[in-house]
Design an enzyme around this catalytic site. Structure first.
Site, PDB file in Angstrom:
ATOM      1  CB  CYS A 105      -0.916  -0.016   1.224  1.00  0.00           C
ATOM      2  SG  CYS A 105      -1.947   1.441   1.329  1.00  0.00           S
ATOM      3  CB  CYS A 160      -0.699   2.642   4.017  1.00  0.00           C
ATOM      4  SG  CYS A 160      -2.158   1.937   3.270  1.00  0.00           S
ATOM      5  CG  ASP A 161       3.094   1.272   4.337  1.00  0.00           C
ATOM      6  OD1 ASP A 161       2.590   1.720   5.374  1.00  0.00           O
ATOM      7  OD2 ASP A 161       2.929   0.108   3.935  1.00  0.00           O
TER       8      ASP A 161
END
Ligand code: NAP
Length: 303
Positions: free
Chosen positions: A129, A132-133
């Site tokens: 992701c 997200c990261d």
């Protein structure tokens, strides 16, 4: 009783069920929204010419469904669905619900590459992701694996944050939509490593390198990267449905044009279904079709 229990990732099918006057509940394993929550920018959903973040679009879907009084149960993992006569029993965490109909919209999960080091470095440089990261890799070098829409879309979004993005693809042509390809080929931060497949991830506390193999010569080389973002496809997990549905060889649920499965009263919508195009716009259309199909079944209009 005219109840519908649905594991409804995008809220739309539950919204239609609710509008149709059928008692409906949305069961969500974690929080409503599904895969689009991990998408930085959605540019191909109508009505948003400048694009919209996946999270904002999903928040709007959820707010819309809730505005019609839809009960949403979060952190409600469906463990099993069985049918007896015309009634379904849905096991959720440690309780059971009964319903006349069920729409399965539980989406898909990322496929892992299955190479040495992958599991070991999840959360320490391996990610599924970018949204997200990605920020953990500011000004660092990363690799993106895959050549589909997800890989290229997320590589483009990573290029706004990191120093360099290597796109490692096992063929010499991308599968992604042309508009994404054109954008990626123009991006000076992106470098394409064609005909290469990842064979190992190595490092100490964090990922330090990705070993890739030339699919034509078999030669191996080390790519010095701090992060590896894996986009090699998605798989459907439908084990909780047991034998109630027919699946294609890849595990996706087979439906008819009203999105009914072979089990009367059981419908499927969205990415979990065998279909040609997996996008938010097609998931929304599926939601409307499945909800109306199920409504017709419950009211006895479908034979
Ligand atoms: P995908 O289309 O299945 O692409 C997976 C990519 O990974 C392919 O390029 C494939 O290579 C490669 N691959 C598969 N197994 C591999 C392995 N073991 N090692 C290395 N590479 C491997 O998956 P996706 O990109 O996640 O897309 C899934 C669905 O969502 C698609 O229908 C897509 O169109 C849709 N989607 C749409 C949007 C959008 O509309 N904006 C955004 C994201 C996703 P090959 O090309 O050689 O098979």
């Amino acid at each position: 009783m005219r109840d519908t229990a649905g594991g409804l990732a995008k809220g739309r099918r539950a919204l239609f069920g609710r509008r149709g006057g059928i008692k409906t509940i949305l069961l969500e394993k974690v929080l409503p929204g599904g895969a689009p929550l991990n998408t930085g920018r959605i540019e191909n959903y109508p009505g948003f010419p400048d694009g919209i973040s996946g999270r904002e679009l999903m928040d709007r879907f959820a707010a819309h469904a809730k505005a019609f009084g839809l009960p949403v149960r979060e952190f409600a993992e469906v463990l099993g669905v069985t049918q007896e006569g015309e009634s379904f029993t849905v096991t959720v965490n440690d309780e059971t619900l009964t319903a006349r109909g069920v729409i399965v919209a539980s989406g898909t999960e990322p496929v892992r590459m299955g190479i040495p080091g992958e599991s070991e470095f999840v959360g320490r440089g391996i990610s599924y992701c970018a949204t997200c990261d990605g920020m953990f890799f500011r000004d660092l070098d990363v690799a993106v694996i895959g050549g589909g829409d997800s890989a290229i879309e997320e590589a483009l979004s990573l290029a706004n944050i990191v120093r360099k993005v290597y796109v490692v693809h096992r063929r010499d042509a991308l599968r992604a939509q042309k508009i994404l390809q054109d954008r990626a080929f123009r991006n000076p931060k992106m470098e394409f490593l064609w005909n290469r497949r990842p064979v190992e991830i190595a490092g100490g506390q964090q990922v330090e390198r990705l070993v890739i193999e030339d699919t034509k010569t078999g030669g191996r080389e080390d790519l010095a990267v701090s992060g590896v973002f894996v986009y090699v496809g998605y798989r459907a997990d439908t084990g909780f449905l047991g034998d109630l549905v027919e699946r294609d060889p890849a595990g996706f649920i087979i439906t008819d044009e009203e999105l009914a499965t072979a089990t009367p009263g059981l419908y499927a919508a969205g990415d979990i279904r065998k279909k040609m195009l997996r996008q938010v716009s097609t998931a929304v259309g599926d939601g409307a079709t499945a909800a109306v199909g199920l409504e017709r079944y419950i009211l006895g209009a479908r034979q």
